[in-house]
Design a protein around this motif. Structure first.
Motif, PDB file in Angstrom:
ATOM      1  N   ARG A  55     -10.141  -1.749  -2.063  1.00  0.00           N
ATOM      2  CA  ARG A  55      -9.836  -1.771  -0.622  1.00  0.00           C
ATOM      3  C   ARG A  55      -9.410  -3.183  -0.266  1.00  0.00           C
ATOM      4  O   ARG A  55     -10.176  -4.114  -0.397  1.00  0.00           O
ATOM      5  CB  ARG A  55     -11.036  -1.349   0.208  1.00  0.00           C
ATOM      6  N   ASP A 110       0.835  -1.198   0.000  1.00  0.00           N
ATOM      7  CA  ASP A 110       0.000   0.000   0.000  1.00  0.00           C
ATOM      8  C   ASP A 110       0.873   1.252   0.000  1.00  0.00           C
ATOM      9  O   ASP A 110       1.127   1.856   1.037  1.00  0.00           O
ATOM     10  CB  ASP A 110      -0.924  -0.045   1.217  1.00  0.00           C
ATOM     11  N   ALA A 111       1.330   1.639  -1.191  1.00  0.00           N
ATOM     12  CA  ALA A 111       2.244   2.775  -1.337  1.00  0.00           C
ATOM     13  C   ALA A 111       1.633   4.078  -0.832  1.00  0.00           C
ATOM     14  O   ALA A 111       2.330   4.929  -0.284  1.00  0.00           O
ATOM     15  CB  ALA A 111       2.669   2.923  -2.792  1.00  0.00           C
ATOM     16  N   ASN A 112       0.324   4.261  -1.004  1.00  0.00           N
ATOM     17  CA  ASN A 112      -0.356   5.486  -0.581  1.00  0.00           C
ATOM     18  C   ASN A 112      -0.774   5.444   0.883  1.00  0.00           C
ATOM     19  O   ASN A 112      -1.287   6.437   1.402  1.00  0.00           O
ATOM     20  CB  ASN A 112      -1.601   5.738  -1.436  1.00  0.00           C
ATOM     21  N   ASN A 113      -0.625   4.297   1.514  1.00  0.00           N
ATOM     22  CA  ASN A 113      -1.033   4.109   2.909  1.00  0.00           C
ATOM     23  C   ASN A 113      -2.492   4.504   3.126  1.00  0.00           C
ATOM     24  O   ASN A 113      -2.845   5.130   4.127  1.00  0.00           O
ATOM     25  CB  ASN A 113      -0.104   4.893   3.849  1.00  0.00           C
ATOM     26  N   ASP A 114      -3.345   4.126   2.141  1.00  0.00           N
ATOM     27  CA  ASP A 114      -4.762   4.479   2.229  1.00  0.00           C
ATOM     28  C   ASP A 114      -5.680   3.253   2.246  1.00  0.00           C
ATOM     29  O   ASP A 114      -6.896   3.370   2.113  1.00  0.00           O
ATOM     30  CB  ASP A 114      -5.158   5.408   1.078  1.00  0.00           C
ATOM     31  N   ARG A 147      -8.883   1.452  -7.868  1.00  0.00           N
ATOM     32  CA  ARG A 147      -8.256   0.829  -6.707  1.00  0.00           C
ATOM     33  C   ARG A 147      -9.280   0.021  -5.907  1.00  0.00           C
ATOM     34  O   ARG A 147     -10.456   0.350  -5.887  1.00  0.00           O
ATOM     35  CB  ARG A 147      -7.592   1.890  -5.836  1.00  0.00           C
ATOM     36  N   THR A 198      -5.732   0.804   0.043  1.00  0.00           N
ATOM     37  CA  THR A 198      -6.116   0.334  -1.288  1.00  0.00           C
ATOM     38  C   THR A 198      -4.891  -0.054  -2.105  1.00  0.00           C
ATOM     39  O   THR A 198      -3.775   0.371  -1.813  1.00  0.00           O
ATOM     40  CB  THR A 198      -6.880   1.423  -2.076  1.00  0.00           C
TER      41      THR A 198
END
Length: 170
Positions: A151, A107-111, A149, A113
């Motif tokens: 989840r 999860d590169a965006n740390n969101d 994306r 997704t």
């Protein structure tokens, strides 16, 4: 050996036993869903799909071994299918923590997704690869946002809870 039995590990398949037994109705319902032409038999390819649809996660090696045990016959009846799905394959909940940890690292965006395309590629190529049919069926349950994306907590929940027969997944 006794050590394996105490640890809940089957020496032949190397997995934990099932948390609960599948009912004959669940097995018959899954078989009927796979037997699309109603002739009382399914293909060897459908066997792996059926086992996974009933909430187990056999490796490709385990499926290959099972198919070798069944023999070269291309078609499988309900008796053979029932026997096969009762084997002690791993259950998804045994892999839940590892899955969550792996997705967090991706999860590169740390969101929470990951890109749908990346998830599909992982399912098709890594670990115990799934077939395109299996991935498509699983992805029908996923919600993809406008950015393409998924989840991953929702994905893991679907995998852990299995693909219930009768929910339109087969």
């Amino acid at each position: 050996s006794d050590v394996y039995k105490r640890q809940g590990i089957n020496a032949e398949y190397g997995v934990l036993p099932m948390a609960r037994e599948l009912s004959e109705d669940e097995i018959k319902s899954c078989f009927a869903a796979l037997d699309t032409d109603g002739d009382g038999v399914i293909t060897r390819d459908d066997l792996a799909f059926g086992i996974r649809a009933l909430g187990k996660i056999p490796s490709q090696e385990q499926i290959k071994k099972l198919q070798e045990e069944i023999g070269t016959t291309a078609l499988i009846d309900i008796k053979v299918f029932s026997s096969a799905v009762k084997k002690p394959f791993p259950l998804p909940h045994t892999a839940e923590k590892s899955m969550r940890d792996t997705f967090k690292e991706l999860d590169a965006n740390n969101d929470g997704t990951i890109p749908e395309s990346e998830l599909r590629q992982m399912l098709l190529t890594l670990g115990n690869p799934m077939s395109h049919k299996e991935v498509d069926t699983l992805m029908q349950e996923m919600e993809v946002d406008n950015a393409g994306r998924v989840r991953y907590d929702k994905f893991i929940d679907v995998v852990i809870n299995g693909c219930p027969v009768g929910d339109g997944l087969l």
